[in-house]
Scaffold this motif. Structure first.
Motif, mmCIF file in Angstrom:
data_model
loop_
_atom_site.group_PDB
_atom_site.id
_atom_site.type_symbol
_atom_site.label_atom_id
_atom_site.label_comp_id
_atom_site.label_asym_id
_atom_site.label_seq_id
_atom_site.Cartn_x
_atom_site.Cartn_y
_atom_site.Cartn_z
ATOM 1 N N THR A 11 38.193 32.532 32.299
ATOM 2 C CA THR A 11 38.888 33.742 32.721
ATOM 3 C C THR A 11 38.162 34.974 32.200
ATOM 4 O O THR A 11 37.760 35.030 31.028
ATOM 5 N N PHE A 12 37.993 35.958 33.076
ATOM 6 C CA PHE A 12 37.365 37.235 32.767
ATOM 7 C C PHE A 12 38.373 38.344 33.064
ATOM 8 O O PHE A 12 39.243 38.181 33.919
ATOM 9 N N ARG A 13 38.241 39.475 32.414
ATOM 10 C CA ARG A 13 39.099 40.605 32.742
ATOM 11 C C ARG A 13 38.384 41.601 33.657
ATOM 12 O O ARG A 13 38.768 42.770 33.728
ATOM 13 N N PHE A 14 37.365 41.128 34.357
ATOM 14 C CA PHE A 14 36.659 41.934 35.346
ATOM 15 C C PHE A 14 36.078 40.974 36.379
ATOM 16 O O PHE A 14 35.911 39.773 36.109
ATOM 17 N N ALA A 15 35.800 41.500 37.564
ATOM 18 C CA ALA A 15 35.281 40.658 38.638
ATOM 19 C C ALA A 15 33.849 40.219 38.316
ATOM 20 O O ALA A 15 33.026 41.004 37.851
ATOM 21 N N VAL A 16 33.564 38.930 38.556
ATOM 22 C CA VAL A 16 32.232 38.371 38.326
ATOM 23 C C VAL A 16 31.854 37.533 39.541
ATOM 24 O O VAL A 16 32.718 37.153 40.341
ATOM 25 N N PRO A 17 30.580 37.229 39.724
ATOM 26 C CA PRO A 17 30.175 36.409 40.869
ATOM 27 C C PRO A 17 30.919 35.070 40.911
ATOM 28 O O PRO A 17 31.029 34.377 39.898
ATOM 29 N N GLY A 18 31.452 34.736 42.077
ATOM 30 C CA GLY A 18 32.133 33.465 42.259
ATOM 31 C C GLY A 18 33.555 33.418 41.739
ATOM 32 O O GLY A 18 34.171 32.352 41.728
ATOM 33 N N SER A 19 34.108 34.560 41.330
ATOM 34 C CA SER A 19 35.445 34.546 40.726
ATOM 35 C C SER A 19 36.530 34.787 41.767
ATOM 36 O O SER A 19 36.298 35.317 42.846
ATOM 37 N N THR A 20 37.748 34.392 41.385
ATOM 38 C CA THR A 20 38.945 34.592 42.191
ATOM 39 C C THR A 20 39.960 35.362 41.371
ATOM 40 O O THR A 20 40.185 35.050 40.196
ATOM 41 N N ARG A 21 40.590 36.367 41.964
ATOM 42 C CA ARG A 21 41.593 37.166 41.252
ATOM 43 C C ARG A 21 42.842 36.330 41.050
ATOM 44 O O ARG A 21 43.355 35.694 41.987
ATOM 45 N N THR A 22 43.344 36.292 39.824
ATOM 46 C CA THR A 22 44.570 35.583 39.484
ATOM 47 C C THR A 22 45.451 36.527 38.673
ATOM 48 O O THR A 22 44.987 37.576 38.207
ATOM 49 N N PRO A 23 46.728 36.189 38.460
ATOM 50 C CA PRO A 23 47.583 37.057 37.637
ATOM 51 C C PRO A 23 47.034 37.283 36.223
ATOM 52 O O PRO A 23 47.291 38.317 35.607
ATOM 53 N N GLY A 24 46.257 36.313 35.707
ATOM 54 C CA GLY A 24 45.735 36.441 34.350
ATOM 55 C C GLY A 24 44.353 37.045 34.265
ATOM 56 O O GLY A 24 43.800 37.192 33.171
ATOM 57 N N GLY A 25 43.763 37.394 35.401
ATOM 58 C CA GLY A 25 42.410 37.940 35.406
ATOM 59 C C GLY A 25 41.591 37.282 36.498
ATOM 60 O O GLY A 25 42.123 36.627 37.388
ATOM 61 N N TRP A 26 40.292 37.453 36.435
ATOM 62 C CA TRP A 26 39.403 36.826 37.401
ATOM 63 C C TRP A 26 38.944 35.480 36.842
ATOM 64 O O TRP A 26 38.480 35.390 35.707
ATOM 65 N N GLN A 27 39.053 34.431 37.640
ATOM 66 C CA GLN A 27 38.684 33.097 37.186
ATOM 67 C C GLN A 27 37.488 32.554 37.950
ATOM 68 O O GLN A 27 37.388 32.700 39.171
ATOM 69 N N VAL A 28 36.582 31.933 37.199
ATOM 70 C CA VAL A 28 35.524 31.123 37.785
ATOM 71 C C VAL A 28 35.931 29.674 37.579
ATOM 72 O O VAL A 28 36.170 29.241 36.437
ATOM 73 N N GLN A 29 36.040 28.939 38.649
ATOM 74 C CA GLN A 29 36.530 27.559 38.601
ATOM 75 C C GLN A 29 35.464 26.612 39.136
ATOM 76 O O GLN A 29 34.709 26.950 40.045
ATOM 77 N N TRP A 30 35.415 25.423 38.584
ATOM 78 C CA TRP A 30 34.534 24.371 39.091
ATOM 79 C C TRP A 30 35.147 23.021 38.742
ATOM 80 O O TRP A 30 36.075 22.921 37.936
ATOM 81 N N HIS A 31 34.655 21.980 39.387
ATOM 82 C CA HIS A 31 35.133 20.628 39.155
ATOM 83 C C HIS A 31 34.008 19.766 38.590
ATOM 84 O O HIS A 31 32.831 19.973 38.898
ATOM 85 N N GLY A 32 34.402 18.808 37.791
ATOM 86 C CA GLY A 32 33.408 17.933 37.193
ATOM 87 C C GLY A 32 32.589 18.662 36.160
ATOM 88 O O GLY A 32 33.062 19.565 35.470
ATOM 89 N N CYS A 33 31.339 18.282 36.042
ATOM 90 C CA CYS A 33 30.451 18.879 35.046
ATOM 91 C C CYS A 33 29.470 19.818 35.733
ATOM 92 O O CYS A 33 28.681 19.393 36.581
#
Length: 294
Positions: A11-33
């Motif tokens: 979670t970031f408190r600013f927009a970053v590449p590949g992020s999605t806006r969520t109530p808690g901030g901008w999230q970068v999500q991935w699956h696996g390793c």
């Protein structure tokens, strides 16, 4: 759920590449390793000293790692190899700031490998997104920089400091001590206002071969701390000890073996030099280990 389906996020408190806006901030999500690609812009890196020291070469290498599927690129301007001599903040910034500014225009998620609050602050202002600190933000100024910027941090365990860490590392219970350290650091850093953390057991940082192997065998236990686990065994001397490969740049096969083990045990990220090879190997391993639907 198998390791390849496991969801991870920062979670970031600013927009970053590949992020999605969520109530808690901008999230970068991935699956696996996922893969964190290493971009050393130092003349004395233990495994590829000087290879990416020029700006054009550094940007091209980062672009190639991104295109291969790396989740993020970790830019480092000061070597933390055993016995490394510290450099000044000014010299470190001279090395990394041009690279960060160039990568900020390349849609790359940028991590910066630094121990200095002054460097971390300038790097974030220049366009970096995450701080990777081998001292685990033990410096209050580092915690403040990340909290003020709303930037996550990677927290690594290290016994001693780079110049002396491999002289006589000792533990009563290496897994228990590293686990407790990472739990404690995560709690303090999050309480200081840093939005999220990665945890890194610090293979090779104040550890013998047996310490490293014990930590790798305990990857599942370390992955269960509530935060994404980052494992970095790429080209490290332990591979020479295990397989007789004295030249660091020739240790990618051993790196792949160690990182595939870590991935299958729940590691969320592996920090690597050979990013494309790791992305390919992890995708194949994920297909082999895919949990069949009932």
């Amino acid at each position: 759920m198998g390791w390849a389906e496991q969801a991870h996020a920062l979670t970031f408190r600013f927009a970053v590449p590949g992020s999605t806006r969520t109530p808690g901030g901008w999230q970068v999500q991935w699956h696996g390793c996922g893969v964190m690609g290493i971009l050393n812009v130092t003349p004395d890196s233990f495994s590829n000293g000087g290879e990416h020291f020029r700006l054009t070469e550094a940007v091209a290498a980062a672009r190639a790692m991104r295109d291969a599927g790396a989740v993020m690129i970790d830019v480092g301007g000061e070597s933390t190899r055993p016995g490394a001599v510290p450099v000044s903040a000014a010299e470190e910034l001279d090395r990394i700031l041009p690279v960060i500014r160039a990568l900020a225009e390349e849609n790359v998620l940028i991590s910066v490998d630094t121990m200095k609050a002054e460097v971390a602050d300038a790097a974030l202002w220049a366009g970096a997104h995450l701080i990777n600190d081998v001292t685990a933000l033990r410096d209050p100024a580092m915690r403040q920089v990340c909290a003020d910027a709303g930037a996550p941090a990677a927290l690594m365990h290290m016994q001693g400091e780079p110049r002396t860490m491999q002289q006589r590392p000792e533990y009563g219970d290496v897994v228990g001590e590293v686990r407790a350290f990472l739990q404690e650091r995560a709690a303090e850093v999050l309480a200081a206002g840093v939005p999220s953390v990665l945890l890194d057991p610090g293979l090779g940082f104040g550890k013998t071969l047996e310490h490293n192997l014990s930590l790798l065998r305990a990857t599942a236990e370390l992955s269960d701390l509530g935060h994404p686990l980052l494992v970095g065994a790429s080209r490290k001397r332990m591979i020479d000890r295990l397989a007789g490969v004295p030249v660091a740049a020739e240790r990618d096969p051993g790196s792949l073996a160690l990182h595939l083990h870590a991935a299958r045990q729940g590691a969320a990220l592996v920090r690597v030099h050979a990013a494309a090879a790791h992305v390919q190997a992890l995708r194949v391993q994920a297909a082999l280990d895919q949990v069949a639907p009932n």
